[in-house]
Design an enzyme around this catalytic site. Structure first.
Site, PDB file in Angstrom:
ATOM      1  N   GLU A 120      17.607 -27.504  -4.302  1.00 31.40           N
ATOM      2  CA  GLU A 120      16.553 -27.313  -3.301  1.00 31.40           C
ATOM      3  C   GLU A 120      17.115 -27.447  -1.892  1.00 31.40           C
ATOM      4  O   GLU A 120      17.783 -28.426  -1.570  1.00 31.40           O
ATOM      5  CB  GLU A 120      15.442 -28.351  -3.497  1.00 31.40           C
ATOM      6  CG  GLU A 120      14.734 -28.267  -4.844  1.00 31.40           C
ATOM      7  CD  GLU A 120      13.865 -27.015  -4.995  1.00 31.40           C
ATOM      8  OE1 GLU A 120      13.678 -26.295  -3.994  1.00 31.40           O
ATOM      9  OE2 GLU A 120      13.391 -26.771  -6.125  1.00 31.40           O
ATOM     10  N   CYS A 177       7.965 -34.035  -6.984  1.00 37.60           N
ATOM     11  CA  CYS A 177       9.393 -33.845  -6.691  1.00 37.60           C
ATOM     12  C   CYS A 177       9.610 -33.693  -5.196  1.00 37.60           C
ATOM     13  O   CYS A 177      10.515 -34.307  -4.622  1.00 37.60           O
ATOM     14  CB  CYS A 177       9.950 -32.650  -7.457  1.00 37.60           C
ATOM     15  SG  CYS A 177      10.070 -32.975  -9.228  1.00 37.60           S
ATOM     16  N   HIS A 198      16.188 -28.863  -9.175  1.00 36.99           N
ATOM     17  CA  HIS A 198      15.169 -28.635 -10.211  1.00 36.99           C
ATOM     18  C   HIS A 198      15.795 -27.967 -11.430  1.00 36.99           C
ATOM     19  O   HIS A 198      16.558 -27.012 -11.299  1.00 36.99           O
ATOM     20  CB  HIS A 198      14.060 -27.722  -9.668  1.00 36.99           C
ATOM     21  CG  HIS A 198      12.847 -28.461  -9.220  1.00 36.99           C
ATOM     22  ND1 HIS A 198      12.305 -28.337  -7.959  1.00 36.99           N
ATOM     23  CD2 HIS A 198      12.043 -29.347  -9.881  1.00 36.99           C
ATOM     24  CE1 HIS A 198      11.232 -29.109  -7.875  1.00 36.99           C
ATOM     25  NE2 HIS A 198      11.045 -29.725  -9.019  1.00 36.99           N
TER      26      HIS A 198
HETATM   27  N1  PCA Z   1       8.765 -32.314 -11.938  1.00 39.54           N
HETATM   28  C1  PCA Z   1       7.606 -32.409 -11.107  1.00 39.54           C
HETATM   29  C2  PCA Z   1       7.348 -33.890 -10.954  1.00 39.54           C
HETATM   30  C3  PCA Z   1       8.215 -34.558 -11.973  1.00 39.54           C
HETATM   31  C4  PCA Z   1       9.103 -33.520 -12.456  1.00 39.54           C
HETATM   32  O1  PCA Z   1      10.053 -33.683 -13.235  1.00 39.54           O
HETATM   33  C5  PCA Z   1       7.723 -31.641  -9.801  1.00 39.54           C
HETATM   34  O2  PCA Z   1       8.413 -30.595  -9.787  1.00 39.54           O
HETATM   35  O3  PCA Z   1       7.123 -32.009  -8.806  1.00 39.54           O
END
Ligand code: PCA
Length: 217
Positions: free
Chosen positions: A77, A140, A164
């Site tokens: 990200e 996140c 991610h």
């Molecule tokens: N993904 C979520 C919250 C926890 C996770 O593993 C997100 O992308 O916000």
């Protein structure tokens, strides 16, 4: 190096970030001691827990991991933004709408990890990967923003960023319909690449390096 990952959420039994981080953090790394922080999918509590770990462990690098189930690739990200709007409640039932993560905080922070180099290293290993320009508006992004804000506010010389991960195959086949998933070995290889690149010298083409940079509009 501190690696964080999240507990399951949204009715899932596992979270691909935690499954992957547990495997990678159990391995010996030649250049770093990897410490895993397992975080709740709960607004505020996730950030408080990770900030506490940063203060205890004093790492050089913080690599935050999370699951983004419908994405088709592993995605470092670029930026955390000061906005939250939850599509589903978090694991404690919080559901902020159209709110700032931190009242009066800057609009955003860039990752201080070399996101382009990370994605390139993953691609070289045959892993679908691309830099993402939005960590979403859920937990996140909340964690990412809160951690970058903490580091900036207190001038903590720690490089930090967020990656991610898509679902694991077995989540994708658990009756959620037509969703993508990756093999466990692919996700562990991706996280190892992210760790290696984070520990190496920074790529001048990346937005990195000199403490959290605010995003200005
Ligand atoms: N993904 C979520 C919250 C926890 C996770 O593993 C997100 O992308 O916000």
């Amino acid at each position: 190096m501190l690696v964080s990952a999240f507990e399951p959420f949204d009715g899932q039994r596992i979270n691909s970030s935690l499954e992957t981080a547990r495997v990678v953090c159990r391995e010996d790394h030649p250049r770093a001691r990897l410490v895993l922080a397992e975080l709740p999918v709960v607004r505020d509590a996730c950030a408080e827990r990770l900030i506490e770990c940063i203060e205890q462990e004093l790492p050089d690098v913080v690599l935050m991991l999370g699951e983004a189930g419908r994405r088709l690739s592993v995605q470092p990200e670029l930026v955390a933004i000061n906005r939250e709007h939850y599509r589903i409640p978090d694991n404690a039932g919080n559901r902020p709408r159209e709110s700032p993560v931190v009242a009066d905080g800057p609009v955003g922070y860039f990752s201080t990890l070399p996101v382009n180099a990370m994605a390139a290293r993953m691609q070289e290993a045959g892993i679908p990967a691309e830099v993402s320009s939005s960590a979403g508006l859920y937990i996140c992004n909340h964690l990412f923003y809160r951690v970058m804000h903490h580091l900036a506010l207190h001038h903590v010389p720690v490089r930090a960023g967020f990656v991610h991960l898509p679902f694991l195959h077995r989540q994708a086949t658990e009756g959620k319909g037509d969703v993508p998933g990756m093999a466990p070995e692919t996700l562990t290889a991706a996280v190892r690449s992210a760790i290696d690149v984070s520990l190496e010298s920074t790529d001048p083409d990346d937005v990195t390096g000199h403490g959290p940079q605010q995003v200005t509009l």
